[in-house]
Design a protein around this motif. Structure first.
Motif, PDB file in Angstrom:
ATOM      1  N   LEU A 191       0.833  -1.203   0.000  1.00 50.87           N
ATOM      2  CA  LEU A 191       0.000   0.000   0.000  1.00 50.87           C
ATOM      3  C   LEU A 191       0.868   1.253   0.000  1.00 50.87           C
ATOM      4  CD1 LEU A 191      -2.897  -0.929   2.454  1.00 50.87           C
ATOM      5  CD2 LEU A 191      -3.016  -0.693  -0.022  1.00 50.87           C
ATOM      6  N   HIS A 192       1.942   1.231   0.753  1.00 47.77           N
ATOM      7  CA  HIS A 192       2.856   2.374   0.799  1.00 47.77           C
ATOM      8  C   HIS A 192       3.424   2.644  -0.595  1.00 47.77           C
ATOM      9  CE1 HIS A 192       6.543   4.639   1.829  1.00 47.77           C
ATOM     10  NE2 HIS A 192       5.742   5.180   2.750  1.00 47.77           N
ATOM     11  N   THR A 193       3.874   1.589  -1.259  1.00 49.83           N
ATOM     12  CA  THR A 193       4.411   1.726  -2.618  1.00 49.83           C
ATOM     13  C   THR A 193       3.333   2.227  -3.576  1.00 49.83           C
ATOM     14  OG1 THR A 193       5.924  -0.089  -2.136  1.00 49.83           O
ATOM     15  CG2 THR A 193       5.636   0.492  -4.448  1.00 49.83           C
ATOM     16  N   PHE A 194       2.131   1.675  -3.463  1.00 49.27           N
ATOM     17  CA  PHE A 194       0.990   2.086  -4.284  1.00 49.27           C
ATOM     18  C   PHE A 194       0.741   3.589  -4.128  1.00 49.27           C
ATOM     19  CE2 PHE A 194      -3.627   2.874  -4.317  1.00 49.27           C
ATOM     20  CZ  PHE A 194      -3.981   2.418  -5.572  1.00 49.27           C
ATOM     21  N   LEU A 195       0.747   4.070  -2.882  1.00 46.10           N
ATOM     22  CA  LEU A 195       0.470   5.481  -2.629  1.00 46.10           C
ATOM     23  C   LEU A 195       1.627   6.377  -3.061  1.00 46.10           C
ATOM     24  CD1 LEU A 195      -1.307   5.088   0.819  1.00 46.10           C
ATOM     25  CD2 LEU A 195      -2.362   5.777  -1.343  1.00 46.10           C
ATOM     26  N   LEU A 196       2.856   5.904  -2.918  1.00 44.86           N
ATOM     27  CA  LEU A 196       4.013   6.689  -3.362  1.00 44.86           C
ATOM     28  C   LEU A 196       3.946   7.010  -4.851  1.00 44.86           C
ATOM     29  CD1 LEU A 196       7.115   5.223  -1.482  1.00 44.86           C
ATOM     30  CD2 LEU A 196       6.290   7.586  -1.442  1.00 44.86           C
ATOM     31  N   ARG A 197       3.390   6.095  -5.618  1.00 46.69           N
ATOM     32  CA  ARG A 197       3.280   6.317  -7.060  1.00 46.69           C
ATOM     33  C   ARG A 197       2.173   7.286  -7.426  1.00 46.69           C
ATOM     34  NH1 ARG A 197       3.346   0.242  -7.504  1.00 46.69           N
ATOM     35  NH2 ARG A 197       5.538  -0.281  -7.533  1.00 46.69           N
ATOM     36  N   ARG A 198       1.281   7.558  -6.496  1.00 44.38           N
ATOM     37  CA  ARG A 198       0.091   8.344  -6.829  1.00 44.38           C
ATOM     38  C   ARG A 198      -0.057   9.659  -6.068  1.00 44.38           C
ATOM     39  NH1 ARG A 198      -0.415   3.279  -7.761  1.00 44.38           N
ATOM     40  NH2 ARG A 198      -1.768   2.477  -9.407  1.00 44.38           N
ATOM     41  N   ALA A 199       0.707   9.836  -5.007  1.00 38.25           N
ATOM     42  CA  ALA A 199       0.523  11.027  -4.174  1.00 38.25           C
ATOM     43  C   ALA A 199       1.864  11.691  -3.896  1.00 38.25           C
ATOM     44  CB  ALA A 199      -0.142  10.641  -2.855  1.00 38.25           C
ATOM     45  N   CYS A 233      -9.228   6.659   0.067  1.00 40.74           N
ATOM     46  CA  CYS A 233      -8.553   7.582   0.988  1.00 40.74           C
ATOM     47  C   CYS A 233      -7.726   8.610   0.219  1.00 40.74           C
ATOM     48  CB  CYS A 233      -7.675   6.798   1.968  1.00 40.74           C
ATOM     49  SG  CYS A 233      -8.632   5.797   3.134  1.00 40.74           S
ATOM     50  N   LEU A 234      -7.106   8.182  -0.865  1.00 36.30           N
ATOM     51  CA  LEU A 234      -6.340   9.095  -1.715  1.00 36.30           C
ATOM     52  C   LEU A 234      -7.266  10.136  -2.346  1.00 36.30           C
ATOM     53  CD1 LEU A 234      -3.660   9.878  -3.062  1.00 36.30           C
ATOM     54  CD2 LEU A 234      -4.160   8.178  -4.826  1.00 36.30           C
ATOM     55  N   ALA A 235      -8.418   9.701  -2.806  1.00 36.90           N
ATOM     56  CA  ALA A 235      -9.389  10.649  -3.391  1.00 36.90           C
ATOM     57  C   ALA A 235      -9.859  11.652  -2.344  1.00 36.90           C
ATOM     58  CB  ALA A 235     -10.572   9.886  -3.978  1.00 36.90           C
ATOM     59  N   ASN A 236     -10.118  11.190  -1.121  1.00 37.03           N
ATOM     60  CA  ASN A 236     -10.513  12.103  -0.045  1.00 37.03           C
ATOM     61  C   ASN A 236      -9.424  13.128   0.224  1.00 37.03           C
ATOM     62  OD1 ASN A 236     -12.940  10.802   0.286  1.00 37.03           O
ATOM     63  ND2 ASN A 236     -12.268   9.576   2.026  1.00 37.03           N
ATOM     64  N   ALA A 237      -8.173  12.670   0.248  1.00 40.34           N
ATOM     65  CA  ALA A 237      -7.054  13.578   0.503  1.00 40.34           C
ATOM     66  C   ALA A 237      -6.926  14.604  -0.620  1.00 40.34           C
ATOM     67  CB  ALA A 237      -5.762  12.787   0.660  1.00 40.34           C
ATOM     68  N   ARG A 238      -7.120  14.179  -1.849  1.00 43.57           N
ATOM     69  CA  ARG A 238      -7.035  15.112  -2.980  1.00 43.57           C
ATOM     70  C   ARG A 238      -8.156  16.152  -2.922  1.00 43.57           C
ATOM     71  NH1 ARG A 238      -5.516  10.697  -7.607  1.00 43.57           N
ATOM     72  NH2 ARG A 238      -3.273  10.699  -7.207  1.00 43.57           N
ATOM     73  N   ARG A 239      -9.355  15.720  -2.580  1.00 45.22           N
ATOM     74  CA  ARG A 239     -10.469  16.670  -2.469  1.00 45.22           C
ATOM     75  C   ARG A 239     -10.189  17.682  -1.349  1.00 45.22           C
ATOM     76  NH1 ARG A 239     -13.526  12.088  -3.726  1.00 45.22           N
ATOM     77  NH2 ARG A 239     -13.859  11.588  -1.541  1.00 45.22           N
TER      78      ARG A 239
END
Length: 189
Positions: free
Chosen positions: A25-33, A81-87
């Motif tokens: 999950l950490h790697t997944f999020l590093l690529r997107r955020a 959670c990433l979408a919430n953070a972006r919003r």
């Protein structure tokens, strides 16, 4: 949590899940955020996983966690959670822009309000708050009462007395009473 599962077993099940999915999950999020936000989004994702642990597919008590079975579902949670953070980030940026645009430069010949601030300083804390809510925020006594916990009648009395004390402090140049003229709005027939 199933009826037979103890809090210790629930915790062990969650820890096994975290052990299996935290790094992917950490790697997944590093690529997107942004790198600064990854830890916060990951912690929010793990919190959601804790709250919804019974919804995680193929996660049973006492068995090994198969990352291939649980990761797709966990990626979906991380995406949310990433979408919430972006919003939230977008809302913060828009608010900053609005506040920046709303800030008006002070004119070079701005009025000197030191006497007013000094007079406000002579009022008690609650009276000053009532006056500021009325004058600067434009609230009615009923709304001020809601904000301060006073009754509307008490707010009106405090406001009247505070305005009278301010007028005395500032030694109003215009001794006329404020308000409407009696002839105002009437025809001259």
């Amino acid at each position: 949590m199933t009826e037979q599962e103890t809090p210790g077993e629930l915790r062990a099940r969650f820890e096994a899940l975290v052990h299996a999915v935290a790094q992917p999950l950490h790697t997944f999020l590093l690529r997107r955020a942004d790198a600064d936000a990854v830890e916060d989004i990951l912690s929010e994702t793990l919190l959601v996983l804790w709250r919804r642990i019974d919804d995680v597919p193929a996660l049973t008590t006492g068995s090994e966690v198969d990352p291939d079975a649980v990761l797709p579902w966990c990626y979906g949670v991380a995406r949310g959670c990433l979408a919430n953070a972006r919003r939230a980030d977008g809302r913060r940026r828009r608010l900053t822009q609005r506040l920046t645009l709303a800030r008006r430069p002070v004119p070079a010949a701005a009025a000197d309000h030191t006497d007013l601030y000094a007079a406000l300083g002579t009022l008690g804390d609650l009276d000053r708050e009532v006056v500021l809510l009325w004058a600067w925020e434009g609230l009615a006594p009923r709304q001020i009462a809601e904000a301060t916990g006073l009754t509307p009648n008490a707010v009106s009395i405090r406001l009247h007395r505070a305005k009278r004390r301010l007028a005395a402090q500032l030694e109003r140049k215009n001794k006329r009473r404020s308000g409407h003229n009696r002839s105002e709005g009437r025809s001259k027939r």
